[in-house]
Design a protein around this motif. Structure first.
Motif, short mmCIF file in Angstrom:
data_model
loop_
_atom_site.label_atom_id
_atom_site.label_comp_id
_atom_site.label_asym_id
_atom_site.label_seq_id
_atom_site.Cartn_x
_atom_site.Cartn_y
_atom_site.Cartn_z
N UNK A 85 14.07 3.75 48.83
CA UNK A 85 12.87 3.57 49.03
C UNK A 85 12.51 4.33 50.27
N UNK A 86 11.51 5.24 50.22
CA UNK A 86 11.06 6.03 51.44
C UNK A 86 9.50 5.75 51.66
N UNK A 87 9.00 5.46 52.95
CA UNK A 87 7.63 5.53 53.26
C UNK A 87 7.52 7.18 53.78
N UNK A 88 6.88 7.95 52.98
CA UNK A 88 6.68 9.23 53.24
C UNK A 88 5.40 9.77 53.45
N UNK A 89 5.17 11.07 54.06
CA UNK A 89 4.27 11.82 54.26
C UNK A 89 4.10 12.58 52.66
N UNK A 90 3.28 13.52 53.02
CA UNK A 90 2.79 14.36 51.76
C UNK A 90 4.14 14.98 51.36
N UNK A 91 4.33 15.06 50.22
CA UNK A 91 5.37 15.98 49.34
C UNK A 91 4.71 17.23 48.94
N UNK A 92 4.57 18.35 49.57
CA UNK A 92 3.81 19.56 49.09
C UNK A 92 4.13 20.13 47.90
N UNK A 93 5.54 20.26 47.52
CA UNK A 93 5.86 21.20 46.40
C UNK A 93 5.69 20.10 44.99
N UNK A 94 5.32 18.95 45.32
CA UNK A 94 4.95 18.02 44.25
C UNK A 94 3.39 17.73 44.15
N UNK A 95 2.77 18.12 45.26
CA UNK A 95 1.27 17.98 45.34
C UNK A 95 1.16 16.33 45.13
N UNK A 96 1.91 15.60 46.18
CA UNK A 96 2.06 14.04 45.99
C UNK A 96 1.48 13.71 47.72
N UNK A 97 0.39 12.63 47.72
CA UNK A 97 0.31 12.27 48.96
C UNK A 97 1.09 11.50 49.26
N UNK A 98 1.06 10.82 50.64
CA UNK A 98 1.84 10.00 51.50
C UNK A 98 1.98 8.58 50.82
N UNK A 99 2.98 7.99 50.58
CA UNK A 99 2.94 6.61 50.24
C UNK A 99 4.45 6.15 50.38
N UNK A 100 4.63 4.99 49.94
CA UNK A 100 6.02 4.29 49.89
C UNK A 100 6.36 4.19 48.51
N UNK A 101 7.69 4.54 48.11
CA UNK A 101 7.90 4.65 46.83
C UNK A 101 9.56 4.73 46.78
N UNK A 102 9.94 4.38 45.51
CA UNK A 102 11.61 4.26 45.04
C UNK A 102 11.57 5.82 44.71
N UNK A 103 12.88 6.28 45.15
CA UNK A 103 13.36 7.71 44.37
C UNK A 103 14.80 7.21 44.13
N UNK A 104 14.93 8.01 42.90
CA UNK A 104 16.44 8.31 42.41
C UNK A 104 17.15 9.20 43.33
#
Length: 147
Positions: A92-111
């Motif tokens: 689980x990461x609280x992250x900033x923008x992920x540009x290559x996925x065009x995703x804004x910052x949020x907290x989410x679970x990643x595999x």
């Protein structure tokens, strides 16, 4: 008003009563059957750029997941580790923008791609990571502690 009265003074147009008569006097009579195909061709030529632009906007880019974009490497994103689940290979990461996925910052679970990646970081630690979409799921492909 100058233009309206000027056409009447032209020597070839003496006696012409209206601008349409002026045109037919100077260039010869244009029959409607000769003018119609020209107008249809002009209408098609004028509308072609709009049709091409509308088609380009209507293409569904969401089905391009399987395409390999060799020139587009995943960029590093910054985040903070909130939770690690080694058994499920999830983080689980609280992250900033992920540009290559065009995703804004949020907290989410990643595999994670490889469970060994989870040994590199600790909960509460600031990290830099890359994430990509694989089989419809967003996966962390690399992660390192931020310096």
């Amino acid at each position: 008003m100058l233009i309206v009265t000027a056409w009447r003074r032209h020597p070839a147009l003496v006696g012409a009563r209206c601008p349409l008569q002026t045109f037919s006097t100077l260039y010869g009579a244009i029959e409607m059957k000769n003018l119609k195909p020209l107008l249809v061709a002009l209408a098609f030529a004028a509308s072609a750029p709009f049709a091409i632009g509308a088609h380009a906007q209507a293409v569904d880019h969401s089905k391009m997941d399987g395409m390999k974009m060799d020139g587009m490497a995943a960029s590093l994103s910054e985040g903070e580790v909130r939770k690690i689940d080694k058994e499920a290979k999830k983080i689980t990461l609280k992250h900033g923008d992920i540009k290559n996925l065009d995703m804004p910052g949020m907290t989410m679970v990643f595999q994670v791609k490889d469970a060994a990646l989870l040994d590199k970081v600790k909960v509460g630690e600031k990290v830099r990571f890359t994430a990509d979409k694989a089989d419809g799921v967003i996966v962390v492909t690399s992660i390192e502690a931020a310096k």
